[in-house]
Design a protein around this motif. Structure first.
Motif, mmCIF file in Angstrom:
data_model
loop_
_atom_site.group_PDB
_atom_site.id
_atom_site.type_symbol
_atom_site.label_atom_id
_atom_site.label_comp_id
_atom_site.label_asym_id
_atom_site.label_seq_id
_atom_site.Cartn_x
_atom_site.Cartn_y
_atom_site.Cartn_z
ATOM 1 N N ASP A 85 -3.566 -0.574 -45.506
ATOM 2 C CA ASP A 85 -4.695 0.155 -46.090
ATOM 3 C C ASP A 85 -4.918 -0.386 -47.503
ATOM 4 O O ASP A 85 -4.375 0.115 -48.482
ATOM 5 C CB ASP A 85 -4.377 1.655 -46.118
ATOM 6 C CG ASP A 85 -5.604 2.483 -46.482
ATOM 7 O OD1 ASP A 85 -6.669 1.886 -46.715
ATOM 8 O OD2 ASP A 85 -5.485 3.714 -46.542
ATOM 9 N N ARG B 29 -3.965 -4.316 -40.965
ATOM 10 C CA ARG B 29 -2.978 -3.258 -40.745
ATOM 11 C C ARG B 29 -2.766 -2.424 -42.012
ATOM 12 O O ARG B 29 -2.654 -1.207 -41.958
ATOM 13 C CB ARG B 29 -1.648 -3.862 -40.299
ATOM 14 C CG ARG B 29 -1.685 -4.500 -38.914
ATOM 15 C CD ARG B 29 -0.297 -4.915 -38.474
ATOM 16 N NE ARG B 29 -0.326 -5.533 -37.161
ATOM 17 C CZ ARG B 29 -0.576 -6.828 -36.952
ATOM 18 N NH1 ARG B 29 -0.804 -7.634 -37.986
ATOM 19 N NH2 ARG B 29 -0.586 -7.329 -35.729
ATOM 20 N N GLU C 262 -10.503 -6.312 -39.701
ATOM 21 C CA GLU C 262 -9.543 -5.226 -39.522
ATOM 22 C C GLU C 262 -8.169 -5.693 -39.992
ATOM 23 O O GLU C 262 -7.742 -6.805 -39.657
ATOM 24 C CB GLU C 262 -9.487 -4.792 -38.058
ATOM 25 C CG GLU C 262 -10.765 -4.125 -37.578
ATOM 26 C CD GLU C 262 -10.653 -3.661 -36.132
ATOM 27 O OE1 GLU C 262 -9.756 -4.140 -35.417
ATOM 28 O OE2 GLU C 262 -11.471 -2.819 -35.729
ATOM 29 N N PRO D 7 -7.420 -0.144 -40.347
ATOM 30 C CA PRO D 7 -8.546 0.037 -41.257
ATOM 31 C C PRO D 7 -9.540 -1.115 -41.132
ATOM 32 O O PRO D 7 -9.148 -2.273 -40.975
ATOM 33 C CB PRO D 7 -7.877 0.052 -42.634
ATOM 34 C CG PRO D 7 -6.456 0.410 -42.378
ATOM 35 C CD PRO D 7 -6.126 -0.170 -41.045
ATOM 36 N N ARG D 8 -10.821 -0.767 -41.205
ATOM 37 C CA ARG D 8 -11.880 -1.776 -41.101
ATOM 38 C C ARG D 8 -12.578 -1.906 -42.455
ATOM 39 O O ARG D 8 -12.853 -0.911 -43.126
ATOM 40 C CB ARG D 8 -12.879 -1.395 -40.006
ATOM 41 C CG ARG D 8 -14.018 -2.392 -39.824
ATOM 42 C CD ARG D 8 -14.833 -2.109 -38.572
ATOM 43 N NE ARG D 8 -14.041 -2.372 -37.357
ATOM 44 C CZ ARG D 8 -14.586 -2.568 -36.154
ATOM 45 N NH1 ARG D 8 -15.898 -2.524 -35.991
ATOM 46 N NH2 ARG D 8 -13.813 -2.796 -35.107
ATOM 47 N N TYR D 9 -12.882 -3.165 -42.819
ATOM 48 C CA TYR D 9 -13.491 -3.444 -44.111
ATOM 49 C C TYR D 9 -14.756 -4.288 -43.918
ATOM 50 O O TYR D 9 -14.786 -5.195 -43.087
ATOM 51 C CB TYR D 9 -12.524 -4.200 -45.024
ATOM 52 C CG TYR D 9 -11.265 -3.438 -45.308
ATOM 53 C CD1 TYR D 9 -11.160 -2.593 -46.406
ATOM 54 C CD2 TYR D 9 -10.167 -3.539 -44.447
ATOM 55 C CE1 TYR D 9 -9.998 -1.870 -46.644
ATOM 56 C CE2 TYR D 9 -9.004 -2.819 -44.687
ATOM 57 C CZ TYR D 9 -8.927 -1.987 -45.782
ATOM 58 O OH TYR D 9 -7.783 -1.272 -46.008
ATOM 59 N N GLU E 62 -16.350 2.810 -41.483
ATOM 60 C CA GLU E 62 -15.947 3.515 -40.267
ATOM 61 C C GLU E 62 -15.621 2.513 -39.158
ATOM 62 O O GLU E 62 -16.096 1.373 -39.171
ATOM 63 C CB GLU E 62 -17.064 4.454 -39.813
ATOM 64 C CG GLU E 62 -17.423 5.529 -40.821
ATOM 65 C CD GLU E 62 -16.283 6.484 -41.083
ATOM 66 O OE1 GLU E 62 -15.490 6.729 -40.138
ATOM 67 O OE2 GLU E 62 -16.168 6.977 -42.228
ATOM 68 N N ASP E 63 -14.860 2.957 -38.176
ATOM 69 C CA ASP E 63 -14.426 2.075 -37.094
ATOM 70 C C ASP E 63 -15.585 1.571 -36.241
ATOM 71 O O ASP E 63 -15.456 0.536 -35.565
ATOM 72 C CB ASP E 63 -13.412 2.787 -36.200
ATOM 73 C CG ASP E 63 -12.091 3.043 -36.915
ATOM 74 O OD1 ASP E 63 -11.863 2.425 -37.973
ATOM 75 O OD2 ASP E 63 -11.298 3.856 -36.416
ATOM 76 N N GLU F 150 -6.749 -1.334 -51.002
ATOM 77 C CA GLU F 150 -7.764 -0.870 -51.942
ATOM 78 C C GLU F 150 -8.799 -1.992 -52.008
ATOM 79 O O GLU F 150 -8.440 -3.160 -52.189
ATOM 80 C CB GLU F 150 -7.121 -0.615 -53.306
ATOM 81 C CG GLU F 150 -7.985 0.190 -54.265
ATOM 82 C CD GLU F 150 -9.023 -0.665 -54.952
ATOM 83 O OE1 GLU F 150 -10.159 -0.189 -55.122
ATOM 84 O OE2 GLU F 150 -8.696 -1.812 -55.303
ATOM 85 N N ARG G 275 -14.361 -0.090 -47.537
ATOM 86 C CA ARG G 275 -13.774 0.472 -46.328
ATOM 87 C C ARG G 275 -14.902 1.110 -45.516
ATOM 88 O O ARG G 275 -15.736 1.827 -46.068
ATOM 89 C CB ARG G 275 -12.720 1.509 -46.713
ATOM 90 C CG ARG G 275 -12.091 2.243 -45.532
ATOM 91 C CD ARG G 275 -11.075 1.381 -44.808
ATOM 92 N NE ARG G 275 -10.562 2.090 -43.642
ATOM 93 C CZ ARG G 275 -9.507 2.906 -43.667
ATOM 94 N NH1 ARG G 275 -8.852 3.105 -44.796
ATOM 95 N NH2 ARG G 275 -9.094 3.499 -42.565
#
Length: 257
Positions: free
Chosen positions: A69, A67, A65, A2-4, A97-98, A71, A95
Motif C-alpha cells: 500500500d 501488493r 496493481e 491496491p490499484r494506482y 478503486e478496483d 503512498e 490510489r
C-alpha cells in the motif's frame, strides 16, 4: 491488491511505441521494468491509449496493481528514480478503486499536433514538431476542419491495419491555432473525442496541411470524407508532431492528489 492510476509524460522518440514488444524499447516496458525494481511479479499495466512509435505524451494514463500500500507521492518518486535515464516521467499518481481501468473508464481523449512552417532546419524542437518549408493559410484549414467535426464514417482517415470494429467516430472538437515561431509560424491542432481510429489524427492533419498549402480546397476534404475510401486521404503526417495531451474520466482520479 491496491490499484494506482499513473499520469505519464514521455518523449516517444527512442521508443517503438507504448506497447511492450520483444527486443524493442517501449514506454510500457520501461515503466514495467521500473515497477519490477519495487516489487516482483507486478501484473502488466494498462494504458488509456497505445501511442505509436515516435508519438509523445503530456498526459498518458495507465493503471497498475501492487501488493504494498504505497503512498502515491512516494510511489511517484520511486518510479521516477528507476525510470532514469529513459525520457519518461510519472507526473501524478493516485490510489483508485478496483474497478478503475485506464482504458475502459476513459470518456475522452485529447490530442495535440504541432506543425511548424519555416525553411530553416529545426534545432531545439527537432523530433517534437512536424516541419514543412512552405507557408500555410489558417483560414481554409479551419474551414476544412469544420467538415470533420461530429459523428462520421472515418474510413478515409483510418489506417488499413486499424483493428477498431467500426470506422464511425465522433470528433467533439477540432481546433487550429496559429502562433509565432522563430523564422516561421507554428500551427497547433487540438482534437477531442471519446476515442480515435488508428492513424486518424495523423491522417487528418496531413490532409489539412494540403489545404493550408493551397493544394486542396476545403470542399475536397468533405468529398474525401464522404468517399469512405482510404485512397481519398491526403498524406499521413509523421508521428513526431503528435502528443497524447490528456485523458478524461467521469471522475478525475487525480483530482484529490
Amino acid at each position: 491488491m491496491p490499484r494506482y492510476a499513473l499520469k505519464i509524460e514521455y518523449d516517444g522518440t527512442p521508443f517503438s511505441g507504448w506497447q511492450r514488444q520483444s527486443h524493442r524499447p517501449s514506454v510500457q516496458g520501461a515503466i514495467e521494468a521500473a515497477l519490477a525494481r519495487l516489487e516482483a511479479d507486478v501484473p502488466s499495466i494498462a494504458a488509456a491509449g497505445r501511442t505509436d512509435a515516435g508519438v509523445h505524451a503530456l498526459g498518458q494514463v495507465a493503471h497498475c496493481e501492487l501488493r504494498k500500500d504505497w503512498e502515491p507521492f512516494r510511489l511517484t518518486q520511486a518510479l521516477n528514480y528507476h525510470l532514469k535515464p529513459a525520457p519518461v516521467a510519472v507526473i501524478d499518481c493516485a490510489r483508485v478503486e478496483d474497478d478503475f481501468h485506464a482504458r475502459f473508464s476513459a470518456i475522452e481523449r485529447r490530442y495535440l499536433f504541432r506543425l511548424v512552417a519555416r525553411r530553416a532546419p529545426m534545432t531545439l524542437e527537432l523530433g517534437r514538431v512536424w516541419q514543412v518549408p512552405h507557408p500555410l493559410d489558417l483560414a481554409p484549414m479551419r474551414a476544412a476542419a469544420a467538415h470533420l467535426v461530429g459523428r462520421h464514417d472515418f474510413t478515409t482517415f483510418r489506417a488499413s491495419i486499424c483493428q477498431a470494429k467500426s470506422p464511425v467516430k465522433t470528433i467533439d472538437a477540432l481546433e487550429i491555432e496559429e502562433t509565432g515561431f522563430p523564422g516561421g509560424q507554428e500551427f497547433r491542432f487540438r482534437l477531442r473525442a471519446r476515442s480515435f481510429l488508428h492513424n486518424q489524427v495523423r491522417s487528418i492533419v496531413g490532409t489539412l496541411e494540403r489545404v493550408g498549402a493551397g493544394a486542396w480546397s476545403p470542399g475536397q476534404v468533405r468529398a474525401a470524407l464522404d468517399a469512405r475510401d482510404r485512397a481519398a486521404c491526403g498524406p499521413v503526417c509523421p508521428p513526431h508532431g503528435l502528443y497524447l495531451a490528456a485523458v478524461g474520466y467521469g471522475r478525475d482520479p487525480f483530482a484529490g492528489a
